[in-house]
Design a protein around this motif. Structure first.
Motif, PDB file in Angstrom:
ATOM      1  N   THR A   1     -27.036   6.914  20.255  1.00  0.00           N
ATOM      2  CA  THR A   1     -26.273   6.805  18.976  1.00  0.00           C
ATOM      3  C   THR A   1     -26.293   5.310  18.562  1.00  0.00           C
ATOM      4  O   THR A   1     -25.485   4.802  17.787  1.00  0.00           O
ATOM      5  N   TRP A   2     -27.046   4.431  19.064  1.00  0.00           N
ATOM      6  CA  TRP A   2     -27.049   2.918  18.900  1.00  0.00           C
ATOM      7  C   TRP A   2     -25.887   2.503  18.912  1.00  0.00           C
ATOM      8  O   TRP A   2     -25.518   1.377  18.243  1.00  0.00           O
ATOM      9  N   GLU A   3     -25.109   2.861  20.005  1.00  0.00           N
ATOM     10  CA  GLU A   3     -23.920   2.071  20.495  1.00  0.00           C
ATOM     11  C   GLU A   3     -24.198   1.204  21.764  1.00  0.00           C
ATOM     12  O   GLU A   3     -24.912   1.493  22.561  1.00  0.00           O
ATOM     13  N   ASN A   4     -24.010  -0.055  21.538  1.00  0.00           N
ATOM     14  CA  ASN A   4     -24.609  -1.142  22.444  1.00  0.00           C
ATOM     15  C   ASN A   4     -23.824  -1.806  23.261  1.00  0.00           C
ATOM     16  O   ASN A   4     -22.375  -1.817  22.963  1.00  0.00           O
ATOM     17  N   HIS A   5     -24.145  -2.454  24.509  1.00  0.00           N
ATOM     18  CA  HIS A   5     -23.497  -3.219  25.225  1.00  0.00           C
ATOM     19  C   HIS A   5     -23.754  -4.394  25.229  1.00  0.00           C
ATOM     20  O   HIS A   5     -24.950  -5.031  25.109  1.00  0.00           O
ATOM     21  N   PRO A   6     -22.764  -5.573  25.285  1.00  0.00           N
ATOM     22  CA  PRO A   6     -22.933  -6.844  25.238  1.00  0.00           C
ATOM     23  C   PRO A   6     -24.187  -7.346  26.238  1.00  0.00           C
ATOM     24  O   PRO A   6     -24.768  -8.347  26.071  1.00  0.00           O
TER      25      PRO A   6
ATOM     26  N   HIS B   1     -34.684  -0.484  20.884  1.00  0.00           N
ATOM     27  CA  HIS B   1     -34.736   0.143  19.551  1.00  0.00           C
ATOM     28  C   HIS B   1     -33.435   0.772  19.239  1.00  0.00           C
ATOM     29  O   HIS B   1     -32.955   1.854  19.214  1.00  0.00           O
ATOM     30  N   SER B   2     -32.318  -0.194  19.228  1.00  0.00           N
ATOM     31  CA  SER B   2     -30.813   0.035  18.966  1.00  0.00           C
ATOM     32  C   SER B   2     -30.152  -0.974  18.257  1.00  0.00           C
ATOM     33  O   SER B   2     -28.973  -0.578  17.822  1.00  0.00           O
ATOM     34  N   PHE B   3     -30.731  -1.892  17.785  1.00  0.00           N
ATOM     35  CA  PHE B   3     -30.002  -2.858  17.050  1.00  0.00           C
ATOM     36  C   PHE B   3     -30.363  -2.882  15.385  1.00  0.00           C
ATOM     37  O   PHE B   3     -31.527  -2.340  15.036  1.00  0.00           O
TER      38      PHE B   3
ATOM     39  N   PRO C   1     -36.383  -2.224  14.952  1.00  0.00           N
ATOM     40  CA  PRO C   1     -34.775  -1.894  14.479  1.00  0.00           C
ATOM     41  C   PRO C   1     -34.399  -0.467  14.427  1.00  0.00           C
ATOM     42  O   PRO C   1     -35.389   0.385  13.741  1.00  0.00           O
ATOM     43  N   ALA C   2     -33.399  -0.262  14.485  1.00  0.00           N
ATOM     44  CA  ALA C   2     -32.752   1.168  14.254  1.00  0.00           C
ATOM     45  C   ALA C   2     -32.620   1.152  12.886  1.00  0.00           C
ATOM     46  O   ALA C   2     -32.038   0.340  12.168  1.00  0.00           O
TER      47      ALA C   2
ATOM     48  N   PRO D   1     -39.931   2.764  11.255  1.00  0.00           N
ATOM     49  CA  PRO D   1     -39.547   3.736  12.201  1.00  0.00           C
ATOM     50  C   PRO D   1     -38.757   4.851  11.959  1.00  0.00           C
ATOM     51  O   PRO D   1     -37.405   4.434  11.688  1.00  0.00           O
ATOM     52  N   ILE D   2     -38.959   5.942  12.121  1.00  0.00           N
ATOM     53  CA  ILE D   2     -38.350   7.006  11.858  1.00  0.00           C
ATOM     54  C   ILE D   2     -37.722   7.845  12.873  1.00  0.00           C
ATOM     55  O   ILE D   2     -38.255   7.949  13.941  1.00  0.00           O
TER      56      ILE D   2
END
Ligand SMILES: [Zn+2]
Length: 259
Positions: A90-95, A110-112, A157-158, A207-208
């Motif tokens: 879900t493109w929720e990221n950790h620092p 592929h998350s930011f 990029p997402a 990117p899809i």
């Protein structure tokens, strides 16, 4: 305008297809299966997306590292070679995500969403800023942000607008995902995004992201078929994996946003 090089690719969230292993918070898991063997044997890239679709933002650093170590081993054993990239669920990221990825030998993320159509070297995530706090005098929080350094991880990029979930998946937990958008409307949006890029960039990536249980429906499959045919009418289009996009950038064959 120069010669075009357009890298277009589909990412399939097969980690989420097992009828929502844990793709939305709060829902009970419903374990079914998907044949990853067929996907691997057909030559597709298989990369990391958590173990049960955990949200990185909810994990401790130790938990995230343990999940990376375990899933890298699973993917390496299954594919016969180590995975190169990671997409955070879900493109929720950790620092600490990017730092850990570099430490464990991964090459791209592929998350930011710092950009939409250009690869770049993503920040280490160690930016520092003082949060605005109305209860304090502004002098306490009017402090410039301290920028982090770019990492050595290439970012593909997402992009939620190039994702099938919000328009096509009924999701009671998310009011913006009702599932009944006309596919022709989404197709027109994607075409306009692609056309704008084609008119403004010599090189870009497109990117899809799709989910088999969402895009596998007949009317959405037809949309993808029409879109793919239309994309292929453009000179310079290359269909590729996210790893190939990252490699084109890392080797300097497409410029992206640079360092
Ligand atoms: Zn997912």
């Amino acid at each position: 305008m120069g010669k075009k090089q357009v890298l277009v690719g589909y990412g399939l969230d097969v980690g989420a297809v097992a009828n929502h292993i844990n793709t939305t918070k709060g829902g009970p898991r419903n374990l079914t299966n998907v044949s990853r063997t067929k996907i691997r044997d057909a030559g597709h890239e298989i990369t990391l997306h958590g173990y049960t679709h955990e949200f990185c933002s909810d994990l401790t650093r130790e938990q995230l590292e343990a999940i990376f170590v375990k899933t890298i081993k699973i993917a390496t054993d299954f594919c016969g070679k180590p995975p190169l990239g990671f997409t955070s669920p879900t493109w929720e990221n950790h620092p600490d995500q990017i730092e850990l990825m570099g430490k464990l030998g991964l090459k791209y993320d592929h998350s930011f969403m710092h950009d939409d159509f250009q690869p770049y070297y993503v920040s280490t995530g160690k930016e520092e800023m003082v949060t605005t706090d109305y209860s304090k005098h502004p002098d306490e929080w009017m402090v410039p942000m301290k920028h982090a350094e770019p990492s050595d991880i290439a970012e593909i990029p997402a992009n939620w607008t190039l994702d099938d979930w919000p328009p096509f998946q009924w999701d009671g937990a998310r009011p913006n995902a009702h599932g009944y958008v006309d596919p022709y409307s989404v197709e027109r949006t994607w075409r306009d995004m692609f056309t704008w890029c084609y008119e403004h960039y010599d090189t870009y990536i497109f990117p899809i992201s799709i989910h088999p249980q969402v895009s596998g429906r007949p009317h959405i499959l037809m949309m993808h078929e029409r879109f793919i045919k239309w994309v292929n009418t453009h000179e310079g289009v290359e269909w590729c994996t996210a790893a190939q996009m990252a490699e084109e950038f890392r080797s300097g064959r497409i410029s992206g946003t640079g360092k």
